[in-house]
Design a protein around this motif. Structure first.
Motif, PDB file in Angstrom:
ATOM      1  N   ASP A   3       0.439  13.980  -7.640  1.00 35.78           N
ATOM      2  CA  ASP A   3      -0.799  13.312  -8.013  1.00 35.78           C
ATOM      3  C   ASP A   3      -0.387  12.001  -8.690  1.00 35.78           C
ATOM      4  OD1 ASP A   3      -2.982  12.304  -9.333  1.00 35.78           O
ATOM      5  OD2 ASP A   3      -3.777  14.270  -9.901  1.00 35.78           O
ATOM      6  N   ALA A   4      -0.445  10.924  -7.920  1.00 34.21           N
ATOM      7  CA  ALA A   4       0.070   9.642  -8.420  1.00 34.21           C
ATOM      8  C   ALA A   4      -0.779   9.116  -9.565  1.00 34.21           C
ATOM      9  CB  ALA A   4       0.117   8.627  -7.286  1.00 34.21           C
ATOM     10  N   GLU A   5      -2.084   9.379  -9.469  1.00 32.95           N
ATOM     11  CA  GLU A   5      -2.996   8.897 -10.499  1.00 32.95           C
ATOM     12  C   GLU A   5      -2.657   9.480 -11.861  1.00 32.95           C
ATOM     13  OE1 GLU A   5      -6.561   9.270  -8.216  1.00 32.95           O
ATOM     14  OE2 GLU A   5      -7.656   8.669 -10.027  1.00 32.95           O
ATOM     15  N   GLU A   6      -2.442  10.785 -11.880  1.00 35.42           N
ATOM     16  CA  GLU A   6      -2.145  11.461 -13.148  1.00 35.42           C
ATOM     17  C   GLU A   6      -0.657  11.399 -13.489  1.00 35.42           C
ATOM     18  OE1 GLU A   6      -4.339  12.556 -15.267  1.00 35.42           O
ATOM     19  OE2 GLU A   6      -5.958  11.952 -13.913  1.00 35.42           O
ATOM     20  N   GLY A   7       0.163  11.083 -12.494  1.00 39.35           N
ATOM     21  CA  GLY A   7       1.604  11.035 -12.741  1.00 39.35           C
ATOM     22  C   GLY A   7       2.232  12.416 -12.788  1.00 39.35           C
ATOM     23  N   ILE A   8       1.787  13.324 -11.918  1.00 40.07           N
ATOM     24  CA  ILE A   8       2.345  14.687 -11.911  1.00 40.07           C
ATOM     25  C   ILE A   8       2.965  14.985 -10.543  1.00 40.07           C
ATOM     26  CG2 ILE A   8       1.850  17.153 -12.197  1.00 40.07           C
ATOM     27  CD1 ILE A   8      -0.667  16.269 -13.781  1.00 40.07           C
ATOM     28  N   ILE A   9       4.186  15.490 -10.551  1.00 41.75           N
ATOM     29  CA  ILE A   9       4.846  15.901  -9.312  1.00 41.75           C
ATOM     30  C   ILE A   9       5.201  17.373  -9.465  1.00 41.75           C
ATOM     31  CG2 ILE A   9       6.876  15.611  -7.839  1.00 41.75           C
ATOM     32  CD1 ILE A   9       7.024  12.695  -9.031  1.00 41.75           C
ATOM     33  N   ARG A  10       4.791  18.190  -8.488  1.00 42.03           N
ATOM     34  CA  ARG A  10       5.137  19.612  -8.541  1.00 42.03           C
ATOM     35  C   ARG A  10       6.027  19.961  -7.360  1.00 42.03           C
ATOM     36  NH1 ARG A  10      -0.232  20.397  -9.860  1.00 42.03           N
ATOM     37  NH2 ARG A  10      -0.367  20.549 -12.132  1.00 42.03           N
ATOM     38  N   ASN A  11       7.118  20.643  -7.670  1.00 44.22           N
ATOM     39  CA  ASN A  11       7.942  21.190  -6.600  1.00 44.22           C
ATOM     40  C   ASN A  11       7.404  22.587  -6.321  1.00 44.22           C
ATOM     41  OD1 ASN A  11       9.865  22.359  -4.983  1.00 44.22           O
ATOM     42  ND2 ASN A  11      11.573  21.272  -5.990  1.00 44.22           N
ATOM     43  N   LEU A  12       6.660  22.742  -5.231  1.00 43.60           N
ATOM     44  CA  LEU A  12       5.999  24.024  -4.941  1.00 43.60           C
ATOM     45  C   LEU A  12       7.016  25.086  -4.574  1.00 43.60           C
ATOM     46  CD1 LEU A  12       2.942  22.707  -2.873  1.00 43.60           C
ATOM     47  CD2 LEU A  12       3.032  23.250  -5.311  1.00 43.60           C
ATOM     48  N   THR A  13       8.182  24.673  -4.087  1.00 42.67           N
ATOM     49  CA  THR A  13       9.215  25.633  -3.713  1.00 42.67           C
ATOM     50  C   THR A  13       9.868  26.248  -4.948  1.00 42.67           C
ATOM     51  OG1 THR A  13       9.633  24.249  -1.780  1.00 42.67           O
ATOM     52  CG2 THR A  13      11.280  25.931  -2.287  1.00 42.67           C
ATOM     53  N   GLY A  31       0.790  -1.237   0.000  1.00 38.24           N
ATOM     54  CA  GLY A  31       0.000   0.000   0.000  1.00 38.24           C
ATOM     55  C   GLY A  31       0.817   1.279   0.000  1.00 38.24           C
ATOM     56  N   LEU A  32       2.109   1.181  -0.283  1.00 40.19           N
ATOM     57  CA  LEU A  32       2.959   2.377  -0.340  1.00 40.19           C
ATOM     58  C   LEU A  32       3.041   2.849  -1.794  1.00 40.19           C
ATOM     59  CD1 LEU A  32       5.054   4.216   1.206  1.00 40.19           C
ATOM     60  CD2 LEU A  32       6.800   2.545   0.532  1.00 40.19           C
ATOM     61  N   VAL A  33       2.800   4.134  -2.031  1.00 42.49           N
ATOM     62  CA  VAL A  33       2.829   4.652  -3.403  1.00 42.49           C
ATOM     63  C   VAL A  33       4.271   4.943  -3.820  1.00 42.49           C
ATOM     64  CG1 VAL A  33       1.926   6.409  -4.967  1.00 42.49           C
ATOM     65  CG2 VAL A  33       0.581   5.699  -2.980  1.00 42.49           C
ATOM     66  N   LEU A  34       4.642   4.473  -4.991  1.00 40.11           N
ATOM     67  CA  LEU A  34       6.012   4.665  -5.479  1.00 40.11           C
ATOM     68  C   LEU A  34       5.969   5.341  -6.844  1.00 40.11           C
ATOM     69  CD1 LEU A  34       7.356   1.051  -4.721  1.00 40.11           C
ATOM     70  CD2 LEU A  34       7.439   3.045  -3.226  1.00 40.11           C
ATOM     71  N   MET A  35       6.792   6.363  -7.028  1.00 40.19           N
ATOM     72  CA  MET A  35       6.884   7.009  -8.337  1.00 40.19           C
ATOM     73  C   MET A  35       8.344   7.031  -8.767  1.00 40.19           C
ATOM     74  SD  MET A  35       4.130  10.116  -7.783  1.00 40.19           S
ATOM     75  CE  MET A  35       3.778  10.574  -9.492  1.00 40.19           C
ATOM     76  N   GLU A  36       8.595   6.429  -9.921  1.00 40.42           N
ATOM     77  CA  GLU A  36       9.963   6.333 -10.433  1.00 40.42           C
ATOM     78  C   GLU A  36      10.156   7.435 -11.464  1.00 40.42           C
ATOM     79  OE1 GLU A  36      12.493   2.360 -10.909  1.00 40.42           O
ATOM     80  OE2 GLU A  36      10.974   2.594 -12.445  1.00 40.42           O
ATOM     81  N   VAL A  37      11.148   8.324 -11.257  1.00 38.64           N
ATOM     82  CA  VAL A  37      11.238   9.518 -12.106  1.00 38.64           C
ATOM     83  C   VAL A  37      12.580   9.675 -12.822  1.00 38.64           C
ATOM     84  CG1 VAL A  37       9.524  10.759 -10.739  1.00 38.64           C
ATOM     85  CG2 VAL A  37      11.944  10.991 -10.152  1.00 38.64           C
ATOM     86  N   GLY A  38      13.501   8.735 -12.636  1.00 31.70           N
ATOM     87  CA  GLY A  38      14.801   8.850 -13.308  1.00 31.70           C
ATOM     88  C   GLY A  38      15.577  10.075 -12.839  1.00 31.70           C
ATOM     89  N   ASP A  39      16.368  10.671 -13.743  1.00 33.39           N
ATOM     90  CA  ASP A  39      17.245  11.794 -13.392  1.00 33.39           C
ATOM     91  C   ASP A  39      16.497  13.007 -12.856  1.00 33.39           C
ATOM     92  OD1 ASP A  39      19.258  10.277 -14.292  1.00 33.39           O
ATOM     93  OD2 ASP A  39      19.447  11.281 -16.250  1.00 33.39           O
ATOM     94  N   ARG A  40      15.223  13.083 -13.210  1.00 36.08           N
ATOM     95  CA  ARG A  40      14.466  14.268 -12.792  1.00 36.08           C
ATOM     96  C   ARG A  40      14.288  14.344 -11.281  1.00 36.08           C
ATOM     97  NH1 ARG A  40       9.767  12.919 -16.742  1.00 36.08           N
ATOM     98  NH2 ARG A  40      10.651  10.874 -16.266  1.00 36.08           N
ATOM     99  N   ALA A  41      14.643  13.270 -10.578  1.00 37.58           N
ATOM    100  CA  ALA A  41      14.593  13.302  -9.108  1.00 37.58           C
ATOM    101  C   ALA A  41      15.438  14.455  -8.567  1.00 37.58           C
ATOM    102  CB  ALA A  41      15.090  11.975  -8.542  1.00 37.58           C
TER     103      ALA A  41
END
Ligand code: SF4
Lengths: 166, 419
Positions: A121-131, A99-109
């Motif tokens: 948003d794991a469903e849509e596959g979007i990660i925002r850095n708000l900072t 039940g742990l959500v994992l997102m693999e992003v490659g170099d963009r990490a």
């Protein structure tokens, strides 16, 4: 499957002994395991974490043993989501299955720094850095994976499916 | 973009469109396997799921092969638990005692696996069936429990490494030499999470058993699967197993591979993996003269009839070196019968070998050939990790059956051409 929290960065090849040292494997209770989350890397790491925070890791996160205690410890520590450059194979399966959500992003990490505020948003596959207002897009999570995660893992997912079929 | 073998096989089992590595897909499974060590854990997970039934009692296979014949009370209790579960859930493909063999030799000869199948097993060497063109891989007990109940599981589509085979192998070269050479070159993590796909004109020289031997050790390079196309060679083997498969399986010409490498079978020498990792591989000539205490011929890697024939060819009219124990374990009852009828067992017995029952036994340090500290063994098995066959102070070398038989006669690691 929306998450907002502070990023905690860890490096490459964080193994399951770092995530939860073998001496704490006497329990399978996530809350108990959660107190020792990352104790193999730094014993007081957990004191900096607030429930809902997001772990950002380098390459090969979760390598080592196949213990399902590792994702449970992260969940118990209040971390619902791990974003990594890449995950070790068994950890990847165990993570979702627990039940742990994992997102693999490659170099963009690399655009996610320690302490940044992150929205995912794991469903849509979007990660925002708000900072820094940067954005990462990955493949959306398939529907059936979302249902496994929403059920709290593979065991409750199967249980629920059997109950609704009965 | 064309599909690799891995993508083709996953596509054949999912309603989604498979388009690139990394994608997660839900797949229906054809067969779910567990053994005497892993089935109890899966049964426990099933109970936590509240499940009373398996998705299809004909498609779940339970093989109690690791400690058979049960070596102690604990293993007997485990088998009893699995036996009761099989009876309770109506699973007919349940194997123990005189019908039991090493799972990855047993399932193919029973016709339970074949090309285009998707097989998951609670055992890391489930990848063996890739030799017949099945997508087959090992999973943990919770995953296996879910697959037993739902008849489905999820996969992340793996990238593939293309292994091109060419040339005509010489007399003593088999599937084991191919895969040891490969692992020696790419390392124990060279195919981590990836599929190894074999192709090229050299395939014609490898029969179905040799292909299964090679696919068996894909996991020793970290691979998720080791895949062969399905062709006439495959279909001929399967007809013997009572299956009528006829749909060829081949990768698309424009499939994309993450990397590729070539193996010229014509130039391959017999290979040996030295302690304590399967990637510590040398040609046999470089390790000759290593003195041995034990040789084991058997396991899911090299315990099939072609392996026993090759060993018998070398052992005929020879005897095992004084002070060395040669243990031969035909991998299944059928192989045992064939070896008996063909006179191979007589050759082994006259040579001074100990002939054991079909069992995993010493392969995992279970029983029937455990090593003491300081002892050295050459085995046709697949793992030579520290302590794998007994004492942490013992050493295990890995080879094909020809080198193993020759070394048993010589008392030290030896090229089969010398005998
Ligand atoms: S023979 Fe060895 S590797 Fe094969 S299934 Fe048995 S224990 Fe595992």
């Amino acid at each position: 499957m929306h998450y907002t929290g502070k990023a905690h960065r860890v490096g490459d090849h964080i193994d399951t002994d770092a995530i939860i040292p073998a001496r704490y494997l006497v329990s399978t209770d996530p809350n108990e395991l959660g107190q020792y989350c990352m104790a193999g890397m730094s014993p007081d790491w957990i004191s900096r974490v607030t429930s809902g925070d997001i772990l950002v890791a380098g390459a090969n996160f979760g390598c080592g043993s196949s213990r399902e205690h590792a994702p449970l410890a992260l969940l118990g520590a209040g971390i619902p989501l791990v974003i990594a450059r890449s995950f070790a194979r068994i950890f990847y399966r165990n993570g979702f299955n627990m039940g742990l959500v994992l997102m693999e992003v490659g170099d963009r990490a690399d655009i996610l720094r320690d302490g940044d505020r992150i929205q995912a948003d794991a469903e849509e596959g979007i990660i925002r850095n708000l900072t820094t207002e940067q954005e990462i897009r990955v493949r959306p999570l398939p529907d059936f994976m979302r249902r496994i995660l929403e059920s709290g893992g593979l065991v409750p997912y199967v249980r629920k499916r059997l109950e609704s079929a009965a | 973009m064309g599909h690799s073998l891995a993508q083709k096989l996953l596509q054949a089992h999912t309603g989604e469109t498979v388009d690139e590595p990394g994608q997660i897909v839900r797949c229906g499974v054809d067969l779910v396997l567990a053994n005497d060590i892993t089935a109890p854990l899966a049964i426990d997970s099933m109970e936590r799921m509240g499940a009373k039934r398996v998705f299809d009692p004909e498609r779940v296979v339970l093989v109690c092969d690791h400690f058979t014949p049960n070596k102690d009370i604990a293993s007997a209790e485990q088998v009893k638990l699995v036996r009761d579960f099989a009876a309770r859930t109506g699973i007919s493909h349940y194997y123990e005692g005189g019908v039991c063999g090493v799972e990855h030799a047993l399932l193919p000869e029973q016709g339970l696996v074949g090309p285009w199948d998707l097989v998951v097993g609670a055992d890391s060497h489930t990848c063996t069936y890739g030799g017949l063109g099945a997508f087959a891989t090992g999973l943990g007990s919770t995953d296996i429990a879910a697959a037993m109940v739902l008849g489905e599981t999820w996969f992340k589509v793996p990238p593939s490494i293309l292994v091109r085979l060419s040339g005509e192998p010489s007399r003593f070269i088999g599937g084991k030499d191919v895969v040891l050479n490969l692992i020696g070159r790419i390392g124990v993590d060279g195919a981590l999470y990836k599929a190894l796909e074999f192709s090229g004109p050299g395939l014609a020289a490898l029969d179905a058993e040799a292909r299964m031997t090679a696919a068996n050790m894909a996991i020793e390079a970290g691979g998720k699967a080791g895949l062969f196309p399905a062709d006439e060679v495959t279909f001929a083997y399967l007809r013997n197993a009572g299956r009528a498969d006829a749909t060829p399986l081949a990768a698309d010409a424009d499939a994309e591979y993450e990397s590729s490498l070539d193996i010229d079978l014509g130039r391959l020498e017999p290979q040996v993996a030295c302690p304590h990792l399967p990637d510590n591989v040398r040609p046999v000539r470089e390790v000759e003269d290593v003195k041995l205490d034990q040789v084991v011929i058997g396991s899911c890697t090299n315990g099939r009839i072609s392996d026993l024939r090759q060993a018998a060819e070398i052992l005929k009219d020879h005897t095992v070196a004084p002070g060395l124990r040669l243990i031969i374990l035909p991998a299944t009852p059928r192989i045992y019968h064939m070896a008996l009828e063909e006179g191979l067992l007589e050759i082994f017995s006259r040579a001074g070998a100990v002939i054991g029952p079909p069992t995993c036994g010493p392969c995992l340090g279970g029983h029937m050939g455990i090593l003491a500290g300081g002892e050295r063994c050459l085995a046709t098995t697949n793992r030579n990790f520290k302590g794998r066959m007994g004492s942490l102070e013992s050493e295990v070398y890995l080879s094909g059956p020809a080198v193993a038989a020759a070394s048993a006669v010589a008392g030290r690691i030896s090229h089969p051409g010398r005998i």
